[in-house]
Design a protein around this motif. Structure first.
Motif, PDB file in Angstrom:
ATOM      1  N   GLU A  64       4.898  -4.048 -12.505  1.00 25.38           N
ATOM      2  CA  GLU A  64       3.640  -4.496 -11.904  1.00 25.38           C
ATOM      3  C   GLU A  64       3.567  -4.061 -10.446  1.00 25.38           C
ATOM      4  O   GLU A  64       2.517  -3.612  -9.983  1.00 25.38           O
ATOM      5  CB  GLU A  64       3.508  -6.012 -12.013  1.00 25.38           C
ATOM      6  N   ARG A  65       4.665  -4.194  -9.720  1.00 22.44           N
ATOM      7  CA  ARG A  65       4.681  -3.757  -8.317  1.00 22.44           C
ATOM      8  C   ARG A  65       4.420  -2.266  -8.227  1.00 22.44           C
ATOM      9  O   ARG A  65       3.670  -1.801  -7.375  1.00 22.44           O
ATOM     10  CB  ARG A  65       6.036  -4.070  -7.664  1.00 22.44           C
ATOM     11  N   ALA A 123       2.815  -0.369 -10.384  1.00 20.49           N
ATOM     12  CA  ALA A 123       1.411  -0.108 -10.707  1.00 20.49           C
ATOM     13  C   ALA A 123       0.518  -0.470  -9.522  1.00 20.49           C
ATOM     14  O   ALA A 123      -0.431   0.261  -9.201  1.00 20.49           O
ATOM     15  CB  ALA A 123       1.008  -0.897 -11.956  1.00 20.49           C
ATOM     16  N   SER A 124       0.818  -1.579  -8.869  1.00 22.66           N
ATOM     17  CA  SER A 124       0.046  -1.985  -7.696  1.00 22.66           C
ATOM     18  C   SER A 124       0.166  -0.949  -6.584  1.00 22.66           C
ATOM     19  O   SER A 124      -0.833  -0.559  -5.962  1.00 22.66           O
ATOM     20  CB  SER A 124       0.538  -3.344  -7.201  1.00 22.66           C
ATOM     21  N   GLU A 162       0.903   2.177  -6.924  1.00 24.00           N
ATOM     22  CA  GLU A 162       0.255   3.407  -7.366  1.00 24.00           C
ATOM     23  C   GLU A 162      -1.263   3.315  -7.177  1.00 24.00           C
ATOM     24  O   GLU A 162      -1.896   4.278  -6.738  1.00 24.00           O
ATOM     25  CB  GLU A 162       0.603   3.699  -8.832  1.00 24.00           C
ATOM     26  N   ARG A 163      -1.853   2.146  -7.478  1.00 24.82           N
ATOM     27  CA  ARG A 163      -3.292   1.955  -7.236  1.00 24.82           C
ATOM     28  C   ARG A 163      -3.598   2.061  -5.744  1.00 24.82           C
ATOM     29  O   ARG A 163      -4.563   2.723  -5.343  1.00 24.82           O
ATOM     30  CB  ARG A 163      -3.755   0.601  -7.771  1.00 24.82           C
ATOM     31  N   GLU A 164      -2.771   1.424  -4.934  1.00 23.93           N
ATOM     32  CA  GLU A 164      -2.975   1.476  -3.484  1.00 23.93           C
ATOM     33  C   GLU A 164      -2.834   2.915  -2.977  1.00 23.93           C
ATOM     34  O   GLU A 164      -3.614   3.361  -2.132  1.00 23.93           O
ATOM     35  CB  GLU A 164      -1.965   0.574  -2.783  1.00 23.93           C
ATOM     36  N   ARG A 165      -1.882   3.646  -3.518  1.00 26.11           N
ATOM     37  CA  ARG A 165      -1.696   5.042  -3.129  1.00 26.11           C
ATOM     38  C   ARG A 165      -2.935   5.860  -3.462  1.00 26.11           C
ATOM     39  O   ARG A 165      -3.387   6.671  -2.647  1.00 26.11           O
ATOM     40  CB  ARG A 165      -0.475   5.613  -3.845  1.00 26.11           C
ATOM     41  N   GLN A 166      -3.503   5.661  -4.655  1.00 27.73           N
ATOM     42  CA  GLN A 166      -4.714   6.382  -5.040  1.00 27.73           C
ATOM     43  C   GLN A 166      -5.872   6.043  -4.112  1.00 27.73           C
ATOM     44  O   GLN A 166      -6.660   6.925  -3.741  1.00 27.73           O
ATOM     45  CB  GLN A 166      -5.076   6.081  -6.502  1.00 27.73           C
ATOM     46  N   GLU A 167      -5.993   4.767  -3.727  1.00 22.24           N
ATOM     47  CA  GLU A 167      -7.049   4.368  -2.797  1.00 22.24           C
ATOM     48  C   GLU A 167      -6.876   5.082  -1.460  1.00 22.24           C
ATOM     49  O   GLU A 167      -7.856   5.582  -0.891  1.00 22.24           O
ATOM     50  CB  GLU A 167      -7.030   2.855  -2.586  1.00 22.24           C
ATOM     51  N   TRP A 168      -5.651   5.146  -0.961  1.00 27.79           N
ATOM     52  CA  TRP A 168      -5.405   5.809   0.318  1.00 27.79           C
ATOM     53  C   TRP A 168      -5.660   7.303   0.211  1.00 27.79           C
ATOM     54  O   TRP A 168      -6.202   7.913   1.146  1.00 27.79           O
ATOM     55  CB  TRP A 168      -3.995   5.526   0.822  1.00 27.79           C
ATOM     56  N   GLN A 173      -7.808   8.717  -1.713  1.00 24.30           N
ATOM     57  CA  GLN A 173      -9.260   8.868  -1.730  1.00 24.30           C
ATOM     58  C   GLN A 173      -9.838   8.729  -0.325  1.00 24.30           C
ATOM     59  O   GLN A 173     -10.724   9.478   0.066  1.00 24.30           O
ATOM     60  CB  GLN A 173      -9.897   7.852  -2.679  1.00 24.30           C
TER      61      GLN A 173
END
Length: 112
Positions: free
Chosen positions: A59-60, A62-63, A65-71, A73
């Motif tokens: 879960e950490r 995945a979290s 990885e989502r934050e990385r994708q946001e950054w 972008q």
């Protein structure tokens, strides 16, 4: 009298779990006796805890990885904005140069 090899063979082999970078003689003599036998068994969590721990880190991950994708972008958006700014600044400079050349030409035409 025993030879040094025979004396070394008579000593029990060092347990890697109890090995220490400090020289053996510098430890208190009763360190091994006071350490509980179950200490090595508690070093690893039980299987149920391992599954929960694995799920926690998944879960950490995945979290993160989502934050990385946001950054990523956000960086891409900033790069586009920066490219637009650079292009606008360049066009402004070219137009200012054209205005300067036209003013010089107009000044030369009025002088004559």
């Amino acid at each position: 009298p025993q030879s040094a090899d025979a004396a070394a063979a008579a000593e029990p082999a060092a347990d890697p779990a109890n090995s220490c970078p400090i020289a053996e003689g510098s430890r208190p003599p009763d360190t091994r006796e006071t350490r509980p036998q179950h200490a090595r068994a508690t070093a690893l969590p039980p299987v149920e805890d391992s599954a929960a721990l694995l799920e926690f880190y998944r879960e950490r991950f995945a979290s993160f990885e989502r934050e990385r994708q946001e950054w990523l972008q956000r960086v891409a958006d900033i790069q586009v904005a920066h490219a637009d700014l650079h292009r606008s600044e360049w066009e402004l400079r070219v137009r200012q140069d054209e205005i300067s050349q036209l003013q010089d030409a107009l000044g030369d035409a009025n002088v004559q």
